[in-house]
Write a protein that holds these residues in place. Sequence first.
Motif: not given
Length: 104
Positions: A7-32
């Motif tokens: 229950n440490s707050r340091y889990y913000f640096t884990g793989i779960n954050v990457f797995m949530m943000t990477f698809p969002i990055l891909l979606a926003f990179s396609r926007l014009r």
Amino acid sequence: MVFLIPNSRYYFTGINVFMMTFPILLAFSRLRIRQRPWLGKLASLTFGIYLCHFFFVFVTYDIFDIKGVAPIVRLLLMAATSIVASGALTWLMRQWRPTRCLVA
């Protein structure tokens, strides 16, 4: 070791954050998006926001540690507060000549 505490707050640096943000990055990179002056000014602050947002994530984690608040509401409050505070700090640093080079 801090990273092994449950229950440490340091889990913000884990793989779960990457797995949530990477698809969002891909979606926003396609926007014009049409160029707008305010959008260009906001884009110029993104590096500074990136550098200082992690501090505000930890601060808001403690601020919004309220019993009875749904986790999704808490997460949205943390995200909104962190981005606004990081943007404000970065903007202030860009206004002051000695710190301008740190966030440019």
